[in-house]
Design a protein around this motif. Structure first.
Motif, PDB file in Angstrom:
ATOM      1  N   ASN A  73     -34.762 -20.267  32.199  1.00  0.00           N
ATOM      2  CA  ASN A  73     -35.752 -19.815  31.220  1.00  0.00           C
ATOM      3  C   ASN A  73     -35.076 -19.045  30.085  1.00  0.00           C
ATOM      4  O   ASN A  73     -35.410 -19.242  28.915  1.00  0.00           O
ATOM      5  CB  ASN A  73     -36.814 -18.953  31.899  1.00  0.00           C
ATOM      6  CG  ASN A  73     -38.005 -18.717  31.005  1.00  0.00           C
ATOM      7  OD1 ASN A  73     -38.779 -19.625  30.755  1.00  0.00           O
ATOM      8  ND2 ASN A  73     -38.132 -17.503  30.515  1.00  0.00           N
ATOM      9  N   LYS A  74     -34.124 -18.187  30.428  1.00  0.00           N
ATOM     10  CA  LYS A  74     -33.389 -17.454  29.387  1.00  0.00           C
ATOM     11  C   LYS A  74     -32.626 -18.415  28.480  1.00  0.00           C
ATOM     12  O   LYS A  74     -32.561 -18.225  27.258  1.00  0.00           O
ATOM     13  CB  LYS A  74     -32.439 -16.448  30.023  1.00  0.00           C
ATOM     14  CG  LYS A  74     -33.162 -15.279  30.670  1.00  0.00           C
ATOM     15  CD  LYS A  74     -32.172 -14.348  31.332  1.00  0.00           C
ATOM     16  CE  LYS A  74     -32.871 -13.254  32.106  1.00  0.00           C
ATOM     17  NZ  LYS A  74     -31.918 -12.368  32.785  1.00  0.00           N
ATOM     18  N   LYS A  75     -32.054 -19.461  29.079  1.00  0.00           N
ATOM     19  CA  LYS A  75     -31.332 -20.473  28.313  1.00  0.00           C
ATOM     20  C   LYS A  75     -32.298 -21.213  27.356  1.00  0.00           C
ATOM     21  O   LYS A  75     -31.961 -21.476  26.203  1.00  0.00           O
ATOM     22  CB  LYS A  75     -30.670 -21.466  29.272  1.00  0.00           C
ATOM     23  CG  LYS A  75     -29.806 -22.493  28.619  1.00  0.00           C
ATOM     24  CD  LYS A  75     -29.138 -23.365  29.681  1.00  0.00           C
ATOM     25  CE  LYS A  75     -28.419 -24.529  29.048  1.00  0.00           C
ATOM     26  NZ  LYS A  75     -27.854 -25.433  30.057  1.00  0.00           N
ATOM     27  N   TRP A  76     -33.507 -21.508  27.846  1.00  0.00           N
ATOM     28  CA  TRP A  76     -34.525 -22.169  27.000  1.00  0.00           C
ATOM     29  C   TRP A  76     -34.911 -21.270  25.830  1.00  0.00           C
ATOM     30  O   TRP A  76     -35.013 -21.727  24.695  1.00  0.00           O
ATOM     31  CB  TRP A  76     -35.746 -22.545  27.840  1.00  0.00           C
ATOM     32  CG  TRP A  76     -36.800 -23.263  27.048  1.00  0.00           C
ATOM     33  CD1 TRP A  76     -37.959 -22.734  26.563  1.00  0.00           C
ATOM     34  CD2 TRP A  76     -36.776 -24.635  26.630  1.00  0.00           C
ATOM     35  NE1 TRP A  76     -38.660 -23.685  25.867  1.00  0.00           N
ATOM     36  CE2 TRP A  76     -37.958 -24.864  25.895  1.00  0.00           C
ATOM     37  CE3 TRP A  76     -35.881 -25.679  26.799  1.00  0.00           C
ATOM     38  CZ2 TRP A  76     -38.261 -26.101  25.341  1.00  0.00           C
ATOM     39  CZ3 TRP A  76     -36.193 -26.911  26.242  1.00  0.00           C
ATOM     40  CH2 TRP A  76     -37.361 -27.104  25.528  1.00  0.00           C
ATOM     41  N   TRP A  77     -35.134 -19.984  26.127  1.00  0.00           N
ATOM     42  CA  TRP A  77     -35.476 -19.051  25.050  1.00  0.00           C
ATOM     43  C   TRP A  77     -34.372 -19.001  23.994  1.00  0.00           C
ATOM     44  O   TRP A  77     -34.655 -18.998  22.795  1.00  0.00           O
ATOM     45  CB  TRP A  77     -35.711 -17.660  25.599  1.00  0.00           C
ATOM     46  CG  TRP A  77     -37.006 -17.476  26.319  1.00  0.00           C
ATOM     47  CD1 TRP A  77     -38.060 -18.345  26.391  1.00  0.00           C
ATOM     48  CD2 TRP A  77     -37.386 -16.329  27.070  1.00  0.00           C
ATOM     49  NE1 TRP A  77     -39.067 -17.804  27.147  1.00  0.00           N
ATOM     50  CE2 TRP A  77     -38.687 -16.569  27.574  1.00  0.00           C
ATOM     51  CE3 TRP A  77     -36.755 -15.130  27.375  1.00  0.00           C
ATOM     52  CZ2 TRP A  77     -39.360 -15.634  28.361  1.00  0.00           C
ATOM     53  CZ3 TRP A  77     -37.432 -14.206  28.147  1.00  0.00           C
ATOM     54  CH2 TRP A  77     -38.720 -14.456  28.640  1.00  0.00           C
ATOM     55  N   ASP A  78     -33.117 -18.967  24.414  1.00  0.00           N
ATOM     56  CA  ASP A  78     -31.992 -18.961  23.473  1.00  0.00           C
ATOM     57  C   ASP A  78     -32.010 -20.223  22.608  1.00  0.00           C
ATOM     58  O   ASP A  78     -31.747 -20.168  21.402  1.00  0.00           O
ATOM     59  CB  ASP A  78     -30.661 -18.884  24.216  1.00  0.00           C
ATOM     60  CG  ASP A  78     -30.426 -17.549  24.899  1.00  0.00           C
ATOM     61  OD1 ASP A  78     -31.154 -16.572  24.595  1.00  0.00           O
ATOM     62  OD2 ASP A  78     -29.518 -17.482  25.754  1.00  0.00           O
ATOM     63  N   TYR A  79     -32.320 -21.351  23.246  1.00  0.00           N
ATOM     64  CA  TYR A  79     -32.373 -22.647  22.570  1.00  0.00           C
ATOM     65  C   TYR A  79     -33.496 -22.688  21.530  1.00  0.00           C
ATOM     66  O   TYR A  79     -33.341 -23.275  20.451  1.00  0.00           O
ATOM     67  CB  TYR A  79     -32.569 -23.723  23.640  1.00  0.00           C
ATOM     68  CG  TYR A  79     -32.659 -25.137  23.184  1.00  0.00           C
ATOM     69  CD1 TYR A  79     -31.654 -25.739  22.435  1.00  0.00           C
ATOM     70  CD2 TYR A  79     -33.754 -25.924  23.545  1.00  0.00           C
ATOM     71  CE1 TYR A  79     -31.740 -27.077  22.051  1.00  0.00           C
ATOM     72  CE2 TYR A  79     -33.847 -27.242  23.174  1.00  0.00           C
ATOM     73  CZ  TYR A  79     -32.845 -27.817  22.424  1.00  0.00           C
ATOM     74  OH  TYR A  79     -32.931 -29.132  22.053  1.00  0.00           O
ATOM     75  N   MET A  80     -34.609 -22.047  21.829  1.00  0.00           N
ATOM     76  CA  MET A  80     -35.781 -22.077  20.952  1.00  0.00           C
ATOM     77  C   MET A  80     -35.763 -20.995  19.867  1.00  0.00           C
ATOM     78  O   MET A  80     -36.460 -21.118  18.863  1.00  0.00           O
ATOM     79  CB  MET A  80     -37.058 -21.961  21.779  1.00  0.00           C
ATOM     80  CG  MET A  80     -37.259 -23.102  22.778  1.00  0.00           C
ATOM     81  SD  MET A  80     -37.289 -24.740  22.017  1.00  0.00           S
ATOM     82  CE  MET A  80     -38.857 -24.643  21.147  1.00  0.00           C
ATOM     83  N   LYS A  81     -34.966 -19.975  20.033  1.00  0.00           N
ATOM     84  CA  LYS A  81     -34.936 -18.841  19.100  1.00  0.00           C
ATOM     85  C   LYS A  81     -34.801 -19.237  17.626  1.00  0.00           C
ATOM     86  O   LYS A  81     -35.512 -18.693  16.783  1.00  0.00           O
ATOM     87  CB  LYS A  81     -33.822 -17.876  19.499  1.00  0.00           C
ATOM     88  CG  LYS A  81     -33.680 -16.696  18.542  1.00  0.00           C
ATOM     89  CD  LYS A  81     -32.496 -15.846  18.912  1.00  0.00           C
ATOM     90  CE  LYS A  81     -32.149 -14.854  17.858  1.00  0.00           C
ATOM     91  NZ  LYS A  81     -32.977 -13.723  17.708  1.00  0.00           N
ATOM     92  N   PRO A  82     -33.928 -20.185  17.268  1.00  0.00           N
ATOM     93  CA  PRO A  82     -33.772 -20.490  15.842  1.00  0.00           C
ATOM     94  C   PRO A  82     -34.989 -21.147  15.184  1.00  0.00           C
ATOM     95  O   PRO A  82     -35.042 -21.226  13.955  1.00  0.00           O
ATOM     96  CB  PRO A  82     -32.588 -21.463  15.816  1.00  0.00           C
ATOM     97  CG  PRO A  82     -31.925 -21.343  17.135  1.00  0.00           C
ATOM     98  CD  PRO A  82     -32.970 -20.893  18.102  1.00  0.00           C
ATOM     99  N   ILE A  83     -35.950 -21.596  15.975  1.00  0.00           N
ATOM    100  CA  ILE A  83     -37.040 -22.359  15.369  1.00  0.00           C
ATOM    101  C   ILE A  83     -38.423 -21.704  15.478  1.00  0.00           C
ATOM    102  O   ILE A  83     -39.404 -22.267  14.999  1.00  0.00           O
ATOM    103  CB  ILE A  83     -37.086 -23.799  15.920  1.00  0.00           C
ATOM    104  CG1 ILE A  83     -37.438 -23.841  17.397  1.00  0.00           C
ATOM    105  CG2 ILE A  83     -35.774 -24.521  15.657  1.00  0.00           C
ATOM    106  CD1 ILE A  83     -37.693 -25.248  17.928  1.00  0.00           C
ATOM    107  N   MET A  84     -38.464 -20.501  16.083  1.00  0.00           N
ATOM    108  CA  MET A  84     -39.766 -19.841  16.213  1.00  0.00           C
ATOM    109  C   MET A  84     -39.614 -18.329  16.232  1.00  0.00           C
ATOM    110  O   MET A  84     -38.504 -17.821  16.420  1.00  0.00           O
ATOM    111  CB  MET A  84     -40.482 -20.327  17.478  1.00  0.00           C
ATOM    112  CG  MET A  84     -39.790 -19.981  18.771  1.00  0.00           C
ATOM    113  SD  MET A  84     -40.540 -20.749  20.239  1.00  0.00           S
ATOM    114  CE  MET A  84     -42.236 -20.223  20.118  1.00  0.00           C
ATOM    115  N   GLU A  85     -40.716 -17.627  16.039  1.00  0.00           N
ATOM    116  CA  GLU A  85     -40.683 -16.167  16.085  1.00  0.00           C
ATOM    117  C   GLU A  85     -40.389 -15.715  17.515  1.00  0.00           C
ATOM    118  O   GLU A  85     -41.024 -16.184  18.461  1.00  0.00           O
ATOM    119  CB  GLU A  85     -42.015 -15.587  15.619  1.00  0.00           C
ATOM    120  CG  GLU A  85     -42.257 -15.793  14.147  1.00  0.00           C
ATOM    121  CD  GLU A  85     -43.557 -15.182  13.667  1.00  0.00           C
ATOM    122  OE1 GLU A  85     -44.256 -14.485  14.448  1.00  0.00           O
ATOM    123  OE2 GLU A  85     -43.894 -15.399  12.489  1.00  0.00           O
ATOM    124  N   THR A  86     -39.401 -14.806  17.645  1.00  0.00           N
ATOM    125  CA  THR A  86     -38.996 -14.335  18.969  1.00  0.00           C
ATOM    126  C   THR A  86     -38.854 -12.816  18.987  1.00  0.00           C
ATOM    127  O   THR A  86     -38.690 -12.176  17.956  1.00  0.00           O
ATOM    128  CB  THR A  86     -37.650 -14.967  19.396  1.00  0.00           C
ATOM    129  OG1 THR A  86     -36.667 -14.653  18.433  1.00  0.00           O
ATOM    130  CG2 THR A  86     -37.759 -16.468  19.565  1.00  0.00           C
TER     131      THR A  86
END
Length: 104
Positions: A73-86
């Motif tokens: 899940n942490k890896k997914w969040w890192d992957y998604m960070k550049p494209i959405m508000e985090t």
């Protein structure tokens, strides 16, 4: 089942990438969601406002909360960070929605 709904935001120029990443979601991420009691999970995009509406049914709040501590899940969040508000931990900024009506 517990029904949960929430809103997130994708960056305007990243809508297509967001869709692509979810069309190609990692099987191990899906497995982790299932292990943590998620069922009937959908995310919808409002292309005008860049808002994402998420809906998921879970078995147990405590089990669901534990997914945030998993490596995948942490890896997914890192992957998604550049494209959405985090948030600072790379989790998506979410606004939980209150259920005001339900019909089976």
């Amino acid at each position: 089942m517990i029904r949960k709904a929430f809103v997130m935001t994708v960056y305007p120029d990243q809508q297509e990438e967001y869709k692509k990443r979810h069309q190609e979601i990692w099987p191990e991420m899906v497995d982790e969601l299932r292990k943590h009691g998620a069922r009937n999970y959908s995310i919808f995009l409002d292309e005008v406002s860049n808002k994402l509406f998420g809906y998921v049914e879970i078995k147990d709040e405590l089990l669901w909360e534990k997914i945030s501590k998993t490596e995948i899940n942490k890896k997914w969040w890192d992957y998604m960070k550049p494209i959405m508000e985090t948030n600072s931990d790379n989790s998506p900024v979410t606004v939980d929605l209150e259920e005001v009506f339900h019909m089976d």
